[in-house]
Design a protein around this motif. Structure first.
Motif, PDB file in Angstrom:
ATOM      1  N   GLN A 262      23.546  43.676  41.163  1.00  0.00           N
ATOM      2  CA  GLN A 262      22.309  44.437  41.145  1.00  0.00           C
ATOM      3  C   GLN A 262      22.537  45.943  41.147  1.00  0.00           C
ATOM      4  O   GLN A 262      21.619  46.701  40.809  1.00  0.00           O
ATOM      5  N   ILE A 263      23.721  46.375  41.539  1.00  0.00           N
ATOM      6  CA  ILE A 263      23.992  47.811  41.644  1.00  0.00           C
ATOM      7  C   ILE A 263      25.062  48.281  40.655  1.00  0.00           C
ATOM      8  O   ILE A 263      25.243  49.484  40.482  1.00  0.00           O
ATOM      9  N   LEU A 264      25.759  47.363  40.009  1.00  0.00           N
ATOM     10  CA  LEU A 264      26.809  47.746  39.069  1.00  0.00           C
ATOM     11  C   LEU A 264      26.266  47.849  37.654  1.00  0.00           C
ATOM     12  O   LEU A 264      25.223  47.267  37.323  1.00  0.00           O
ATOM     13  N   ASP A 265      26.994  48.570  36.826  1.00  0.00           N
ATOM     14  CA  ASP A 265      26.619  48.741  35.421  1.00  0.00           C
ATOM     15  C   ASP A 265      27.108  47.526  34.632  1.00  0.00           C
ATOM     16  O   ASP A 265      28.318  47.285  34.548  1.00  0.00           O
ATOM     17  N   PRO A 266      26.212  46.751  34.053  1.00  0.00           N
ATOM     18  CA  PRO A 266      26.661  45.565  33.293  1.00  0.00           C
ATOM     19  C   PRO A 266      27.432  45.907  32.035  1.00  0.00           C
ATOM     20  O   PRO A 266      28.031  45.013  31.425  1.00  0.00           O
ATOM     21  N   ARG A 267      27.435  47.173  31.626  1.00  0.00           N
ATOM     22  CA  ARG A 267      28.175  47.569  30.436  1.00  0.00           C
ATOM     23  C   ARG A 267      29.623  47.948  30.753  1.00  0.00           C
ATOM     24  O   ARG A 267      30.388  48.257  29.838  1.00  0.00           O
ATOM     25  N   HIS A 268      29.980  47.942  32.023  1.00  0.00           N
ATOM     26  CA  HIS A 268      31.348  48.271  32.407  1.00  0.00           C
ATOM     27  C   HIS A 268      32.310  47.205  31.884  1.00  0.00           C
ATOM     28  O   HIS A 268      31.973  46.032  31.790  1.00  0.00           O
ATOM     29  N   ALA A 269      33.535  47.650  31.563  1.00  0.00           N
ATOM     30  CA  ALA A 269      34.510  46.745  30.946  1.00  0.00           C
ATOM     31  C   ALA A 269      34.866  45.588  31.871  1.00  0.00           C
ATOM     32  O   ALA A 269      34.915  44.428  31.442  1.00  0.00           O
ATOM     33  N   LEU A 270      35.101  45.864  33.147  1.00  0.00           N
ATOM     34  CA  LEU A 270      35.459  44.788  34.070  1.00  0.00           C
ATOM     35  C   LEU A 270      34.294  43.843  34.321  1.00  0.00           C
ATOM     36  O   LEU A 270      34.480  42.639  34.497  1.00  0.00           O
ATOM     37  N   PHE A 271      33.085  44.377  34.331  1.00  0.00           N
ATOM     38  CA  PHE A 271      31.907  43.535  34.528  1.00  0.00           C
ATOM     39  C   PHE A 271      31.753  42.563  33.355  1.00  0.00           C
ATOM     40  O   PHE A 271      31.445  41.378  33.545  1.00  0.00           O
ATOM     41  N   ARG A 272      31.955  43.059  32.156  1.00  0.00           N
ATOM     42  CA  ARG A 272      31.830  42.201  30.987  1.00  0.00           C
ATOM     43  C   ARG A 272      32.984  41.222  30.880  1.00  0.00           C
ATOM     44  O   ARG A 272      32.805  40.063  30.491  1.00  0.00           O
TER      45      ARG A 272
ATOM     46  N   TRP B 148      41.246  47.820  45.784  1.00  0.00           N
ATOM     47  CA  TRP B 148      40.240  46.763  45.790  1.00  0.00           C
ATOM     48  C   TRP B 148      39.148  47.061  46.806  1.00  0.00           C
ATOM     49  O   TRP B 148      37.973  46.755  46.566  1.00  0.00           O
ATOM     50  N   ILE B 149      39.500  47.652  47.925  1.00  0.00           N
ATOM     51  CA  ILE B 149      38.496  47.985  48.945  1.00  0.00           C
ATOM     52  C   ILE B 149      37.570  49.087  48.454  1.00  0.00           C
ATOM     53  O   ILE B 149      36.375  49.096  48.762  1.00  0.00           O
ATOM     54  N   GLU B 150      38.088  50.008  47.670  1.00  0.00           N
ATOM     55  CA  GLU B 150      37.317  51.182  47.262  1.00  0.00           C
ATOM     56  C   GLU B 150      36.506  50.962  45.993  1.00  0.00           C
ATOM     57  O   GLU B 150      35.556  51.710  45.737  1.00  0.00           O
ATOM     58  N   ASN B 151      36.871  49.997  45.188  1.00  0.00           N
ATOM     59  CA  ASN B 151      36.261  49.837  43.870  1.00  0.00           C
ATOM     60  C   ASN B 151      35.386  48.592  43.849  1.00  0.00           C
ATOM     61  O   ASN B 151      35.891  47.471  43.950  1.00  0.00           O
ATOM     62  N   PRO B 152      34.059  48.745  43.717  1.00  0.00           N
ATOM     63  CA  PRO B 152      33.198  47.549  43.672  1.00  0.00           C
ATOM     64  C   PRO B 152      33.383  46.731  42.404  1.00  0.00           C
ATOM     65  O   PRO B 152      33.142  45.515  42.412  1.00  0.00           O
ATOM     66  N   TYR B 153      33.817  47.372  41.313  1.00  0.00           N
ATOM     67  CA  TYR B 153      34.053  46.614  40.087  1.00  0.00           C
ATOM     68  C   TYR B 153      35.253  45.681  40.251  1.00  0.00           C
ATOM     69  O   TYR B 153      35.273  44.589  39.686  1.00  0.00           O
TER      70      TYR B 153
ATOM     71  N   CYS C 186      33.665  38.434  44.192  1.00  0.00           N
ATOM     72  CA  CYS C 186      32.878  38.769  45.387  1.00  0.00           C
ATOM     73  C   CYS C 186      31.431  39.069  44.989  1.00  0.00           C
ATOM     74  O   CYS C 186      31.184  39.755  43.995  1.00  0.00           O
ATOM     75  N   GLU C 187      30.493  38.577  45.775  1.00  0.00           N
ATOM     76  CA  GLU C 187      29.078  38.823  45.511  1.00  0.00           C
ATOM     77  C   GLU C 187      28.567  40.063  46.231  1.00  0.00           C
ATOM     78  O   GLU C 187      27.633  40.712  45.758  1.00  0.00           O
ATOM     79  N   TYR C 188      29.169  40.382  47.369  1.00  0.00           N
ATOM     80  CA  TYR C 188      28.773  41.552  48.153  1.00  0.00           C
ATOM     81  C   TYR C 188      29.994  42.425  48.393  1.00  0.00           C
ATOM     82  O   TYR C 188      31.128  41.956  48.353  1.00  0.00           O
ATOM     83  N   PHE C 189      29.742  43.689  48.653  1.00  0.00           N
ATOM     84  CA  PHE C 189      30.821  44.642  48.846  1.00  0.00           C
ATOM     85  C   PHE C 189      31.555  44.318  50.150  1.00  0.00           C
ATOM     86  O   PHE C 189      30.941  44.101  51.186  1.00  0.00           O
ATOM     87  N   GLN C 190      32.905  44.305  50.053  1.00  0.00           N
ATOM     88  CA  GLN C 190      33.745  43.976  51.195  1.00  0.00           C
ATOM     89  C   GLN C 190      34.421  45.236  51.717  1.00  0.00           C
ATOM     90  O   GLN C 190      34.745  46.152  50.956  1.00  0.00           O
ATOM     91  N   HIS C 191      34.644  45.259  53.037  1.00  0.00           N
ATOM     92  CA  HIS C 191      35.246  46.427  53.688  1.00  0.00           C
ATOM     93  C   HIS C 191      36.607  46.109  54.295  1.00  0.00           C
ATOM     94  O   HIS C 191      37.172  46.968  54.978  1.00  0.00           O
ATOM     95  N   GLN C 192      37.127  44.933  54.062  1.00  0.00           N
ATOM     96  CA  GLN C 192      38.408  44.544  54.604  1.00  0.00           C
ATOM     97  C   GLN C 192      39.353  44.153  53.464  1.00  0.00           C
ATOM     98  O   GLN C 192      38.908  43.823  52.357  1.00  0.00           O
ATOM     99  N   LEU C 193      40.643  44.191  53.768  1.00  0.00           N
ATOM    100  CA  LEU C 193      41.630  43.826  52.763  1.00  0.00           C
ATOM    101  C   LEU C 193      41.434  42.379  52.329  1.00  0.00           C
ATOM    102  O   LEU C 193      41.200  41.501  53.165  1.00  0.00           O
ATOM    103  N   PRO C 194      41.540  42.101  51.044  1.00  0.00           N
ATOM    104  CA  PRO C 194      41.372  40.712  50.591  1.00  0.00           C
ATOM    105  C   PRO C 194      42.515  39.805  51.026  1.00  0.00           C
ATOM    106  O   PRO C 194      42.316  38.616  51.272  1.00  0.00           O
ATOM    107  N   CYS C 195      43.724  40.361  51.109  1.00  0.00           N
ATOM    108  CA  CYS C 195      44.896  39.591  51.500  1.00  0.00           C
ATOM    109  C   CYS C 195      46.016  40.565  51.807  1.00  0.00           C
ATOM    110  O   CYS C 195      45.912  41.772  51.549  1.00  0.00           O
ATOM    111  N   ASP C 196      47.074  40.050  52.358  1.00  0.00           N
ATOM    112  CA  ASP C 196      48.260  40.864  52.590  1.00  0.00           C
ATOM    113  C   ASP C 196      48.979  41.094  51.258  1.00  0.00           C
ATOM    114  O   ASP C 196      49.035  40.192  50.420  1.00  0.00           O
ATOM    115  N   PRO C 197      49.499  42.299  51.018  1.00  0.00           N
ATOM    116  CA  PRO C 197      50.174  42.543  49.733  1.00  0.00           C
ATOM    117  C   PRO C 197      51.322  41.579  49.450  1.00  0.00           C
ATOM    118  O   PRO C 197      51.584  41.240  48.290  1.00  0.00           O
TER     119      PRO C 197
END
Length: 226
Positions: A20-30, A82-87, A94-105
């Motif tokens: 709902q907040i991202l640009d659907p024309r963005h390359a990663l979104f498409r 990944w934490i900083e970029n919603p795309y 992910c459906e909602y913005f996350q504020h924690q690391l997705p996994c250990d590197p």
């Protein structure tokens, strides 16, 4: 244990969905809509055992691998971005913005080892299929592929005098043993030590000592040769 199946979310009253907040024309979104993510659950499900802690979602690990390769990032860098970029987060499922690391590197390294070359080829095949479906890649473009191997890093070693002397001495000793010739002294142990000292003295700019060890190495080779 395999990842838990993703269930459709019922929505959150206090948070907005990323679509709902991202640009659907963005390359990663498409691109996220073009890739068949379900195929990875079927192909990579055999790598998990039935017991243990549930693994990370397959789409998350596949998405991080794609982002890492696309933007030339390390394991630590792709997790931090990944934490900083919603795309990035939407691309990884992910459906909602996350504020924690997705996994250990380090999990990305273990996951790539688990897949092996065949699994990584499946990731590449999925991107090619997405390009064909979207029209970004034409079938005629895949008829001929040119691979430039000059940009690949290689273990290049220069043939210095010390290395050539040592290599020649070891080759003569092998030939002597193969033909049953008994050498009074092979000098292999002393020659190897002298070759190491040549490199150390050259690195320290001690040229007089380097030439002394190089002369000693040449003497060892002459003795074995004679």
């Amino acid at each position: 244990m395999g990842p838990k199946p993703t269930m459709p979310s019922s929505g959150d009253l206090y948070r907005s969905r990323l679509d709902q907040i991202l640009d659907p024309r963005h390359a990663l979104f498409r691109l996220a809509a073009l890739i068949d993510w379900d195929r990875f659950d079927e192909e990579f499900g055999r790598f998990y055992r039935p017991l243990g802690r549930p693994a990370k979602p397959t789409r998350l690990m596949v998405g991080l691998s794609y982002l890492q390769h696309t933007f030339n990032l390390s394991d630590e860098a792709v997790v931090q971005r990944w934490i900083e970029n919603p795309y990035y987060q939407w691309f990884c499922g992910c459906e909602y913005f996350q504020h924690q690391l997705p996994c250990d590197p380090s999990s990305l390294t273990r996951w790539r080892k688990r897949l092996g070359p065949d699994g990584l080829e499946s990731l590449l095949a999925a991107t090619i299929q997405a390009g064909l479906d979207s029209g970004a890649v034409l079938p005629s473009s895949l008829e001929r592929i040119s691979v430039d191997t000059t940009v690949q890093p290689k273990a290049i070693t220069y043939p210095t005098d010390a290395k050539l002397y040592l290599k020649a001495l070891q080759a003569l000793v092998r030939q002597a043993k193969r033909h049953g010739l008994e050498l009074r002294q092979t000098h292999t142990r002393l020659a190897k030590r002298a070759a190491v000292q040549v490199g150390r003295y050259a690195h320290a700019r001690q040229m007089r000592r380097m030439r002394r060890e190089l002369k000693r190495l040449k003497i060892y080779l002459g003795r074995v040769y004679r």
